[in-house]
Design an enzyme around this catalytic site. Structure first.
Site, PDB file in Angstrom:
ATOM      1  N   THR A   1      -0.518 -47.038 -69.192  1.00  0.00           N
ATOM      2  CA  THR A   1       0.540 -47.909 -69.715  1.00  0.00           C
ATOM      3  C   THR A   1      -0.113 -49.339 -69.476  1.00  0.00           C
ATOM      4  OG1 THR A   1       2.776 -48.514 -69.598  1.00  0.00           O
ATOM      5  CG2 THR A   1       1.940 -48.057 -67.723  1.00  0.00           C
ATOM      6  N   ASN A   2       0.832 -50.386 -69.580  1.00  0.00           N
ATOM      7  CA  ASN A   2       0.320 -51.543 -69.642  1.00  0.00           C
ATOM      8  C   ASN A   2       1.383 -52.520 -68.687  1.00  0.00           C
ATOM      9  OD1 ASN A   2       1.851 -52.836 -71.823  1.00  0.00           O
ATOM     10  ND2 ASN A   2       0.699 -51.473 -72.747  1.00  0.00           N
ATOM     11  N   ARG A   3       1.256 -53.933 -68.578  1.00  0.00           N
ATOM     12  CA  ARG A   3       2.194 -54.584 -67.977  1.00  0.00           C
ATOM     13  C   ARG A   3       3.372 -55.319 -68.905  1.00  0.00           C
ATOM     14  NH1 ARG A   3      -0.767 -59.537 -66.140  1.00  0.00           N
ATOM     15  NH2 ARG A   3       1.275 -60.191 -65.355  1.00  0.00           N
TER      16      ARG A   3
END
Ligand code: C5P
Length: 393
Positions: free
Chosen positions: A205-207
């Protein structure tokens, strides 16, 4: 500039109304404050009178000008009534048409837009009576600035904190200028991160927090649009009165967007979609071993490019999170994706963008024009962007 009646009720966040009054005055507005009795226990009328230079109303039977009925005069002369913070008690009384103090009486007498920023304990906010009052007032045309989630004064965590002053100001300006330019339009927004499974418990995933997508949804609603929000996993509440579809992976997001796209006039791609996904996710948890583990990644579909291609008559707008303000890459991206505009935000500045409450956008239009938002709250940026798009069809 406008005349604003700022109603303050007895929440612990009443102190924030002092800054709010000053910020509204800095923006050029005239501010008159009306306090409930409980609010006057937290902050005094004298404080607001000194801050605003205007008499402050509290007691229904104490008129600042003898022989005049302030609740009628103020209600007639105002361009907008803003109640911030609004307690459950004041909110529920207004919804029932009760006028048992100066503030609720003033609201009953007024025919101007009503903007309410609730602040209360999360249990009070989610109480069915409070939610019913909100829906009733919304159906009568009142605007709401939803409280945010976080730790409230009682030590609990949940939705109930007074929205940031910057958001209250941005929405106030929007309501005052009646920017209902998106009336009759449906806006489809993709938002948040995606989660691409590696095995049954792990994912890539990412931020992305989804805050910009939620701000865009609220801004579009404030400007009169219907909203379809397709969001990856976030910790944010769903926007009220919108269709919200929760997805996890990029492929699910694409499928949901393709299904919803026929209903939309504009499509805005705000999701931070994972460019790759594990090619062969394991159906069970991958066990630890001493050997190297190689994950093979396969590219995900480009959702916004696919939607632009499949919907050539619709307005499709992408976002570009770039480590620079350089518009060259973003312009190339706009052409490559076949979208009609792209909004660039510089992610190298840790003060703005990912997870923060502020942003700064450069909008690049297909005709090569660029427009700068300046630093604003995410809601302010979203309102600015939708204004720019409305003005540049
Ligand atoms: O290619 P890049 O990820 O930099 O482009 C960002 C824009 O494209 C955003 O609007 C994002 O929502 C969209 N996007 C997408 N599908 C992808 C990757 C990005 O819709 N797979």
């Amino acid at each position: 500039m406008s005349k604003i009646v700022l109603g303050v009720s007895g929440s612990i966040s009443a102190y924030r109304a002092c800054d709010l009054a000053r910020d509204l005055m800095r923006a050029g507005h005239t501010v008159r404050v009306c306090l409930t009795d409980s609010a006057a226990k937290f902050v005094t009328p004298v404080l607001f009178e000194t801050l605003t230079g205007n008499a402050c109303l509290t007691d229904t039977f104490v008129e600042p000008t003898r022989g005049r009925m302030a609740h009628i005069d103020w209600a007639r002369e105002a361009d907008l009534i803003l109640i911030a913070p609004a307690t459950a008690n004041t909110l529920n009384k207004i919804a029932q048409g009760i006028g048992d103090d100066m503030l609720t009486t003033l609201v009953l007498a007024a025919q101007v837009p009503l903007l309410i920023a609730p602040a209360m304990n999360p249990a009070m906010y989610t109480h069915p009576e409070t939610q019913a009052s909100i829906h009733k007032l919304q159906s009568q045309g009142a605007f709401f600035i939803e409280p945010t989630e976080g730790d409230v004064a009682s030590g609990e965590t949940g939705q109930g904190k007074l929205a940031p002053n910057a958001d209250i100001i941005a929405i106030t300006e929007s309501v005052l200028s009646r920017r209902l330019t998106l009336n009759g339009k449906t806006i489809l927004i993709t938002s948040g991160p995606t989660q691409e499974p590696i095995d049954s418990v792990r994912f890539l995933t990412n931020r992305s927090s989804g805050k910009m997508g939620l701000a865009m949804a609220r801004a579009a609603q404030l400007m009169g649009a219907k909203v379809i929000l397709i969001t990856g996993p976030t910790s944010l509440p769903d926007p009220a009165n919108a269709t919200t579809i929760h997805v996890r992976t990029a492929e699910q997001m694409l499928a949901a967007a393709q299904e919803q796209a026929p209903k939309a006039n504009w499509i805005i791609g705000l999701a931070a979609v994972s460019d790759y996904r594990p090619a062969n996710p394991s159906p069970t948890k991958i066990r630890r071993s001493e050997a190297d583990l190689t994950l093979t990644l396969t590219p995900n579909p480009d959702i916004i490019a696919t939607l632009a291609k499949e919907n050539p008559t619709k307005r499709v707008i992408a976002f570009a999170a770039e480590p620079t303000q350089d518009t060259e890459f973003a312009t190339e991206k706009m052409h490559r994706k076949g979208v009609s505009a792209i909004a660039l935000n510089d992610i190298s500045n840790s003060q703005i963008g990912f997870q923060s409450d502020e942003n700064e956008l450069t909008l690049i239009l297909a005709n090569g024009e660029t427009h700068q938002s300046g630093r604003k709250s995410k809601l302010g940026c979203a309102l600015w962007l939708l204004d720019q798009l409305s003005e540049n069809p």
